[in-house]
Design an enzyme around this catalytic site. Structure first.
Site, PDB file in Angstrom:
ATOM      1  N   ARG A  65       0.836  -1.201   0.000  1.00  0.00           N
ATOM      2  CA  ARG A  65       0.000   0.000   0.000  1.00  0.00           C
ATOM      3  C   ARG A  65       0.874   1.255   0.000  1.00  0.00           C
ATOM      4  NH1 ARG A  65      -4.210  -1.301  -0.886  1.00  0.00           N
ATOM      5  NH2 ARG A  65      -5.031  -2.305   0.965  1.00  0.00           N
ATOM      6  N   ARG A 191     -17.468  -5.951   9.991  1.00  0.00           N
ATOM      7  CA  ARG A 191     -16.440  -7.003  10.105  1.00  0.00           C
ATOM      8  C   ARG A 191     -17.055  -8.301  10.630  1.00  0.00           C
ATOM      9  NH1 ARG A 191     -11.412  -4.659   9.797  1.00  0.00           N
ATOM     10  NH2 ARG A 191     -11.375  -2.407  10.058  1.00  0.00           N
ATOM     11  N   SER A 248     -17.731  -3.502  27.226  1.00  0.00           N
ATOM     12  CA  SER A 248     -18.851  -4.330  27.713  1.00  0.00           C
ATOM     13  C   SER A 248     -18.477  -5.809  27.785  1.00  0.00           C
ATOM     14  CB  SER A 248     -20.057  -4.154  26.795  1.00  0.00           C
ATOM     15  OG  SER A 248     -21.077  -5.065  27.188  1.00  0.00           O
ATOM     16  N   LYS A 304     -31.009   3.628  28.020  1.00  0.00           N
ATOM     17  CA  LYS A 304     -32.141   2.885  28.604  1.00  0.00           C
ATOM     18  C   LYS A 304     -33.458   3.675  28.520  1.00  0.00           C
ATOM     19  CE  LYS A 304     -29.212   0.045  31.528  1.00  0.00           C
ATOM     20  NZ  LYS A 304     -28.873  -0.490  32.830  1.00  0.00           N
ATOM     21  N   ASP A 345     -32.450  -5.702  34.781  1.00  0.00           N
ATOM     22  CA  ASP A 345     -31.504  -5.304  35.843  1.00  0.00           C
ATOM     23  C   ASP A 345     -32.083  -5.613  37.213  1.00  0.00           C
ATOM     24  OD1 ASP A 345     -29.490  -4.301  34.192  1.00  0.00           O
ATOM     25  OD2 ASP A 345     -30.436  -2.328  34.047  1.00  0.00           O
ATOM     26  N   THR A 398     -25.470  12.259  48.307  1.00  0.00           N
ATOM     27  CA  THR A 398     -26.306  13.431  48.029  1.00  0.00           C
ATOM     28  C   THR A 398     -27.739  13.088  48.464  1.00  0.00           C
ATOM     29  OG1 THR A 398     -24.903  13.791  46.099  1.00  0.00           O
ATOM     30  CG2 THR A 398     -26.941  15.075  46.207  1.00  0.00           C
ATOM     31  N   MET A 435     -14.944   0.322  43.576  1.00  0.00           N
ATOM     32  CA  MET A 435     -14.711  -0.100  42.181  1.00  0.00           C
ATOM     33  C   MET A 435     -13.270   0.241  41.781  1.00  0.00           C
ATOM     34  SD  MET A 435     -17.008   0.905  38.893  1.00  0.00           S
ATOM     35  CE  MET A 435     -16.489   2.582  38.670  1.00  0.00           C
ATOM     36  N   GLY A 481     -21.174  -8.613  42.549  1.00  0.00           N
ATOM     37  CA  GLY A 481     -21.747  -7.888  41.409  1.00  0.00           C
ATOM     38  C   GLY A 481     -21.785  -8.720  40.139  1.00  0.00           C
TER      39      GLY A 481
HETATM   40  P1  NAP Z   1     -24.375   6.358  38.922  1.00  0.00           P
HETATM   41  O1  NAP Z   1     -25.733   6.503  38.371  1.00  0.00           O
HETATM   42  O2  NAP Z   1     -23.310   7.301  38.482  1.00  0.00           O
HETATM   43  O3  NAP Z   1     -24.482   6.463  40.529  1.00  0.00           O
HETATM   44  C1  NAP Z   1     -23.333   6.408  41.321  1.00  0.00           C
HETATM   45  C2  NAP Z   1     -23.744   6.341  42.801  1.00  0.00           C
HETATM   46  O4  NAP Z   1     -22.562   6.187  43.575  1.00  0.00           O
HETATM   47  C3  NAP Z   1     -24.421   7.617  43.294  1.00  0.00           C
HETATM   48  O5  NAP Z   1     -25.358   7.284  44.270  1.00  0.00           O
HETATM   49  C4  NAP Z   1     -23.232   8.383  43.894  1.00  0.00           C
HETATM   50  O6  NAP Z   1     -23.619   9.291  44.901  1.00  0.00           O
HETATM   51  C5  NAP Z   1     -22.457   7.255  44.519  1.00  0.00           C
HETATM   52  N1  NAP Z   1     -21.052   7.567  44.726  1.00  0.00           N
HETATM   53  C6  NAP Z   1     -20.117   7.717  43.767  1.00  0.00           C
HETATM   54  N2  NAP Z   1     -18.908   7.970  44.332  1.00  0.00           N
HETATM   55  C7  NAP Z   1     -19.121   7.976  45.690  1.00  0.00           C
HETATM   56  C8  NAP Z   1     -18.274   8.199  46.808  1.00  0.00           C
HETATM   57  N3  NAP Z   1     -16.969   8.439  46.651  1.00  0.00           N
HETATM   58  N4  NAP Z   1     -18.813   8.134  48.027  1.00  0.00           N
HETATM   59  C9  NAP Z   1     -20.113   7.880  48.195  1.00  0.00           C
HETATM   60  N5  NAP Z   1     -20.981   7.676  47.168  1.00  0.00           N
HETATM   61  C10 NAP Z   1     -20.470   7.725  45.932  1.00  0.00           C
HETATM   62  O7  NAP Z   1     -23.775   4.907  38.688  1.00  0.00           O
HETATM   63  P2  NAP Z   1     -24.602   3.536  38.478  1.00  0.00           P
HETATM   64  O8  NAP Z   1     -24.850   3.345  37.045  1.00  0.00           O
HETATM   65  O9  NAP Z   1     -25.740   3.526  39.412  1.00  0.00           O
HETATM   66  O10 NAP Z   1     -23.476   2.467  38.902  1.00  0.00           O
HETATM   67  C11 NAP Z   1     -23.159   2.243  40.270  1.00  0.00           C
HETATM   68  C12 NAP Z   1     -22.272   1.020  40.391  1.00  0.00           C
HETATM   69  O11 NAP Z   1     -22.964  -0.126  39.927  1.00  0.00           O
HETATM   70  C13 NAP Z   1     -21.004   1.086  39.530  1.00  0.00           C
HETATM   71  O12 NAP Z   1     -19.899   1.103  40.394  1.00  0.00           O
HETATM   72  C14 NAP Z   1     -20.951  -0.166  38.716  1.00  0.00           C
HETATM   73  O13 NAP Z   1     -19.727  -0.868  38.933  1.00  0.00           O
HETATM   74  C15 NAP Z   1     -22.069  -0.998  39.264  1.00  0.00           C
HETATM   75  N6  NAP Z   1     -22.804  -1.690  38.199  1.00  0.00           N
HETATM   76  C16 NAP Z   1     -23.097  -3.000  38.386  1.00  0.00           C
HETATM   77  C17 NAP Z   1     -23.815  -3.700  37.449  1.00  0.00           C
HETATM   78  C18 NAP Z   1     -24.107  -5.144  37.671  1.00  0.00           C
HETATM   79  O14 NAP Z   1     -24.824  -5.760  36.867  1.00  0.00           O
HETATM   80  N7  NAP Z   1     -23.587  -5.749  38.704  1.00  0.00           N
HETATM   81  C19 NAP Z   1     -24.263  -3.058  36.297  1.00  0.00           C
HETATM   82  C20 NAP Z   1     -23.970  -1.718  36.127  1.00  0.00           C
HETATM   83  C21 NAP Z   1     -23.233  -1.037  37.095  1.00  0.00           C
HETATM   84  P3  NAP Z   1     -24.052  10.798  44.539  1.00  0.00           P
HETATM   85  O15 NAP Z   1     -25.496  10.731  44.119  1.00  0.00           O
HETATM   86  O16 NAP Z   1     -23.845  11.534  45.801  1.00  0.00           O
HETATM   87  O17 NAP Z   1     -23.140  11.265  43.438  1.00  0.00           O
END
Ligand code: NAP
Length: 511
Positions: A65, A191, A248, A304, A345, A398, A435, A481
């Site tokens: 190429r 692909r 993912s 979603k 979920d 919060t 995490m 989880g």
């Molecule tokens: P999200 O909507 O961003 O929410 C995050 C949450 O965590 C909020 O309540 C936030 O509080 C809190 N948070 C973040 N940092 C923090 C800290 N340092 N101290 C205290 N609280 C804290 O996220 P999500 O989509 O719900 O995901 C949450 C978790 O679920 C992720 O860690 C991910 O690994 C897990 N997850 C699991 C699955 C499964 O199938 N097992 C699927 C998806 C995700 P505030 O509201 O105060 O910000």
């Protein structure tokens, strides 16, 4: 036959053979020798290399190429032409020649269309975008090309992939040999579906992470994750829609499940940019093209709510709890292309808990539960627990967010600072605390965990978080989880296939 071709970056005579042998061992069905990377590009070297690699008894494409078409060769054009001709003489099965060469009067490569017409791959590349005159360009390539036509372009969004898919479908029906590649992470469907659509080839990289083109998978991924060996024209297609989606775990999990039960399905990563219009047009485009056999989708962040809106707009069925959660994470389509939307979920969270304690969902009625966090995952957990009649209190950093969620589902709420000693039977961490990379964090201390408590962490990276380690050491029942993730995937799998999901195999695919 659609070949799985592995490009070999050819630097010198000594390195070409080990790299090619490695590709053969990995299951390559064709080798593309990229002669434009040769450190000492001579006609003699090309002859020796092609002769050597012929011993491996795989079809060979020789490609040199030029820089003006996005390649590495910067030398004299007449040398390049001689190298290409020499590779044919030495036994290459195909040579890749840029379409632009056939439009120039001074290129000696035009004669190949007469002397070796079936061995020429006439190619055109656009590394920036889908060309506006895509169809005209393809027609022009096709006119002069009795061998194989190839077009590759950068996909801006996943909608750009339809041009490649439509082209492959048309050429399949016309029984002509074609390669159409939408490059980039938005174009991977071109692909992965190449074999289903009867393309001449699809490319795969020699090693994980060592790609020669944007959006290319390794040969291991193509074979082990994306089921290359069993794909055929009847394969049913599924995928996860998200943005980004490259990280993912769902393709590995669902494809392992298909493999295990011998289901003729393929599950793809589908990078759909966040706007609702792109999401809608992508789904409409997929379903319109019945020959793609798209049957269902997992839906993840940020789509979603878009999925719920889509099903409602198209007059499809929405599972009542999915409507209440305002989140659809699973779409399935009937024969007429009408969608139905579900949320697995919450089901994944409930099933992870019940299977850990050997109970049924109804047994969770009246159980006292603290859900920590008030984001998207907490919403599904709270919705599921409230649905089965658990007594839920939501705690969040919060507090205002916790209050809003609690009001929606009729439960109590508080601040993470108020946790104190936990007098509840079930605790679910739905914050992102613990995490990776923040693995030293735990939302609870050891003193807050009692023996016999059920402690679930929705965080799955790492699988045993600090919270779960403390809980295990304190004699609590732990639910990780990964279990929630696998149970939600298993519920999707059942909706996709009407078969029971092989959960153990699906779990093994990610742990
Ligand atoms: P999200 O909507 O961003 O929410 C995050 C949450 O965590 C909020 O309540 C936030 O509080 C809190 N948070 C973040 N940092 C923090 C800290 N340092 N101290 C205290 N609280 C804290 O996220 P999500 O989509 O719900 O995901 C949450 C978790 O679920 C992720 O860690 C991910 O690994 C897990 N997850 C699991 C699955 C499964 O199938 N097992 C699927 C998806 C995700 P505030 O509201 O105060 O910000």
């Amino acid at each position: 036959m659609t070949y799985l071709a592995v490009p070999i970056i050819v630097v010198d005579v000594d390195q070409a053979m080990p790299a090619s042998s490695q590709a053969v061992r990995a299951g390559a069905e064709m080798l593309e020798l990229r002669l434009d990377y040769l450190a000492d590009p001579t006609v003699e070297n090309v002859g020796r290399i092609v002769c050597d690699i012929k011993q491996l008894q795989l079809p060979i494409i020789a490609t040199c190429r030029p820089e003006w078409e996005g390649g590495h060769f910067s030398g004299d054009e007449s040398l390049r032409e001689s190298m290409i001709r020499q590779s044919l003489k030495a036994g290459a099965d195909y040579v890749d020649v840029e379409f632009a060469c056939f439009k120039r009067d001074d290129s000696s490569l035009s004669e190949l269309l007469t002397t070796a017409p079936k061995q020429v791959i006439v190619s055109h590349h656009n590394f920036e975008k889908l060309p506006a005159d895509f169809e005209l360009r393809w027609e022009a390539i096709g006119w002069g090309c009795p061998g194989v036509g190839k077009i590759a372009y950068q996909a801006g969004t996943i909608l750009d992939s339809f041009a490649a898919l439509d082209l492959l479908r048309a050429e399949q029906e016309a029984q002509r040999l074609a390669v159409a590649l939408a490059m980039g992470s938005a174009g991977v469907v071109s692909r992965l579906l190449a074999k289903k659509l009867g393309a001449f080839l699809s490319f795969a990289g020699l090693e994980d992470g060592a790609k020669t083109a944007d959006g290319q998978f390794s040969i291991r991924e193509m074979k082990e994750v994306y089921r290359w060996d069993v794909i055929n024209s009847e394969t049913k297609v599924y995928g996860v829609i998200g943005y980004p989606v490259g990280h993912s775990l769902s393709p590995a999990v669902h494809n392992a499940g298909f493999n295990s039960i011998g289901f003729n399905g393929l599950y793809l990563p589908l990078e759909v940019s966040p706007e609702y219009a792109v999401f809608r047009d992508f789904l409409d485009g997929m379903i319109e093209r019945k020959w793609l056999d798209f049957k269902g989708f997992s839906v993840t962040i940020p789509h979603k709510e878009n999925a719920l809106k889509y099903v409602q707009e198209r007059g499809g069925y929405v599972e009542p709890l999915a409507a209440k959660l305002k989140a659809v994470n699973t779409l399935v389509f009937d024969e007429d292309g009408k969608p139905a939307g579900y949320n697995t979920d919450y089901a994944g969270a409930l099933d992870a808990i019940t299977s850990a304690i050997g109970a049924e969902r109804v047994d969770l009625q009246g159980i006292t539960a603290a859900v920590l966090g008030a984001g998207g995952v907490s919403r599904a957990v709270v919705g599921g627990l409230c649905d089965v009649g658990a007594q839920v209190t939501i705690y969040n950093r919060t507090v205002e967010r916790a209050r809003r969620l609690a009001e929606e589902f009729g439960c109590k709420y508080g601040s993470l600072n108020e946790l104190g000693s936990m007098e509840v039977k079930l605790v679910v961490n739905a914050t992102s605390m613990g995490m990776y990379p923040n693995v030293a964090e735990s939302v609870l201390g050891a003193e807050q965990i009692r023996p016999g408590m059920i402690v679930m962490d929705t965080v799955y990276n790492p699988m045993e978080t600090k919270l779960l380690r403390l809980a295990r050491e304190a004699g609590a029942v732990v639910v990780d989880g990964v279990s929630m993730f696998i149970n939600q995937a298993a519920a999707q799998f059942a909706l996709f296939t009407q078969r029971v999901a092989p959960k153990e195999v699906m779990r093994e695919a990610v742990v």
